[in-house]
Design a protein around this motif. Structure first.
Motif, PDB file in Angstrom:
ATOM      1  N   GLY A  33      35.586 162.277  58.628  1.00 45.44           N
ATOM      2  CA  GLY A  33      36.049 162.020  57.281  1.00 45.44           C
ATOM      3  C   GLY A  33      34.917 161.837  56.300  1.00 45.44           C
ATOM      4  O   GLY A  33      33.776 162.236  56.543  1.00 45.44           O
ATOM      5  N   TYR A  34      35.274 161.221  55.193  1.00 37.17           N
ATOM      6  CA  TYR A  34      34.342 161.027  54.083  1.00 37.17           C
ATOM      7  C   TYR A  34      33.924 159.567  54.004  1.00 37.17           C
ATOM      8  O   TYR A  34      34.767 158.668  54.032  1.00 37.17           O
ATOM      9  CB  TYR A  34      35.003 161.448  52.769  1.00 37.17           C
ATOM     10  N   TYR A  35      32.630 159.359  53.864  1.00 37.80           N
ATOM     11  CA  TYR A  35      32.048 158.021  53.808  1.00 37.80           C
ATOM     12  C   TYR A  35      31.117 157.923  52.606  1.00 37.80           C
ATOM     13  O   TYR A  35      30.657 158.938  52.096  1.00 37.80           O
ATOM     14  CB  TYR A  35      31.222 157.744  55.078  1.00 37.80           C
ATOM     15  N   TRP A  36      30.845 156.696  52.184  1.00 39.80           N
ATOM     16  CA  TRP A  36      29.805 156.482  51.179  1.00 39.80           C
ATOM     17  C   TRP A  36      28.707 155.644  51.810  1.00 39.80           C
ATOM     18  O   TRP A  36      28.945 154.911  52.762  1.00 39.80           O
ATOM     19  CB  TRP A  36      30.349 155.827  49.907  1.00 39.80           C
ATOM     20  N   LEU A  37      27.501 155.813  51.289  1.00 37.99           N
ATOM     21  CA  LEU A  37      26.339 155.076  51.779  1.00 37.99           C
ATOM     22  C   LEU A  37      25.506 154.658  50.580  1.00 37.99           C
ATOM     23  O   LEU A  37      25.187 155.491  49.726  1.00 37.99           O
ATOM     24  CB  LEU A  37      25.510 155.947  52.721  1.00 37.99           C
ATOM     25  N   GLN A  38      25.179 153.382  50.506  1.00 38.40           N
ATOM     26  CA  GLN A  38      24.358 152.864  49.421  1.00 38.40           C
ATOM     27  C   GLN A  38      22.903 152.770  49.869  1.00 38.40           C
ATOM     28  O   GLN A  38      22.626 152.692  51.072  1.00 38.40           O
ATOM     29  CB  GLN A  38      24.852 151.478  48.999  1.00 38.40           C
ATOM     30  N   PRO A  39      21.968 152.761  48.908  1.00 40.71           N
ATOM     31  CA  PRO A  39      20.540 152.671  49.266  1.00 40.71           C
ATOM     32  C   PRO A  39      20.185 151.432  50.092  1.00 40.71           C
ATOM     33  O   PRO A  39      19.255 151.469  50.877  1.00 40.71           O
ATOM     34  CB  PRO A  39      19.831 152.637  47.908  1.00 40.71           C
ATOM     35  N   ASN A  40      20.954 150.346  49.946  1.00 36.64           N
ATOM     36  CA  ASN A  40      20.665 149.124  50.717  1.00 36.64           C
ATOM     37  C   ASN A  40      21.199 149.193  52.144  1.00 36.64           C
ATOM     38  O   ASN A  40      21.054 148.248  52.908  1.00 36.64           O
ATOM     39  CB  ASN A  40      21.208 147.892  50.003  1.00 36.64           C
ATOM     40  N   GLY A  41      21.831 150.315  52.513  1.00 41.27           N
ATOM     41  CA  GLY A  41      22.328 150.491  53.873  1.00 41.27           C
ATOM     42  C   GLY A  41      23.795 150.189  54.058  1.00 41.27           C
ATOM     43  O   GLY A  41      24.370 150.495  55.096  1.00 41.27           O
ATOM     44  N   ASN A  42      24.448 149.591  53.064  1.00 46.98           N
ATOM     45  CA  ASN A  42      25.882 149.334  53.169  1.00 46.98           C
ATOM     46  C   ASN A  42      26.624 150.661  53.168  1.00 46.98           C
ATOM     47  O   ASN A  42      26.263 151.589  52.454  1.00 46.98           O
ATOM     48  CB  ASN A  42      26.375 148.479  52.011  1.00 46.98           C
ATOM     49  N   PHE A  45      34.260 153.659  53.741  1.00 45.70           N
ATOM     50  CA  PHE A  45      35.099 154.852  53.684  1.00 45.70           C
ATOM     51  C   PHE A  45      35.317 155.254  52.230  1.00 45.70           C
ATOM     52  O   PHE A  45      35.621 154.400  51.392  1.00 45.70           O
ATOM     53  CB  PHE A  45      36.448 154.589  54.358  1.00 45.70           C
ATOM     54  N   GLU A  46      35.160 156.538  51.937  1.00 46.59           N
ATOM     55  CA  GLU A  46      35.363 157.010  50.573  1.00 46.59           C
ATOM     56  C   GLU A  46      36.772 156.651  50.113  1.00 46.59           C
ATOM     57  O   GLU A  46      37.730 156.766  50.871  1.00 46.59           O
ATOM     58  CB  GLU A  46      35.157 158.522  50.501  1.00 46.59           C
ATOM     59  N   GLY A  47      36.872 156.197  48.881  1.00 42.63           N
ATOM     60  CA  GLY A  47      38.155 155.789  48.330  1.00 42.63           C
ATOM     61  C   GLY A  47      38.416 154.306  48.476  1.00 42.63           C
ATOM     62  O   GLY A  47      39.418 153.793  47.987  1.00 42.63           O
ATOM     63  N   ASN A  48      37.534 153.600  49.166  1.00 47.18           N
ATOM     64  CA  ASN A  48      37.662 152.165  49.364  1.00 47.18           C
ATOM     65  C   ASN A  48      36.282 151.555  49.118  1.00 47.18           C
ATOM     66  O   ASN A  48      35.319 151.919  49.789  1.00 47.18           O
ATOM     67  CB  ASN A  48      38.149 151.862  50.781  1.00 47.18           C
TER      68      ASN A  48
END
Length: 76
Positions: A33-42, A45-48
């Motif tokens: 599926g689709y995920y998001w990733l922030q520069p701090n490592g967090n 799931f995309e959409g949440n």
């Protein structure tokens, strides 16, 4: 489907995951599926907007997990 072809099914920040990242995600049993990733490592799931984990192994704070209540909130 083999782990080696998993890169076709994992997307991070709307981009196909690299093969190494996809293999690590598949090995941890994460669903395609689709995920998001922030520069701090967090990551999550995309959409949440709730963070699910941290790629650097840092434990998420209560507020980052959406589990922190304001004073008196539980008594309302």
């Amino acid at each position: 489907m083999s782990v080696a072809s998993a890169e076709d099914w994992y997307f991070i920040n709307r981009q196909p995951a690299s093969i190494g990242v996809a293999q690590a995600m598949a090995a941890r049993g994460l669903p395609f599926g689709y995920y998001w990733l922030q520069p701090n490592g967090n990551w999550g799931f995309e959409g949440n907007s709730d963070a699910v984990g941290n790629t650097y192994g840092r434990h998420l704070s209560l507020s980052e997990r959406g589990r922190l209540y304001s004073p008196g909130e539980l008594l309302r």
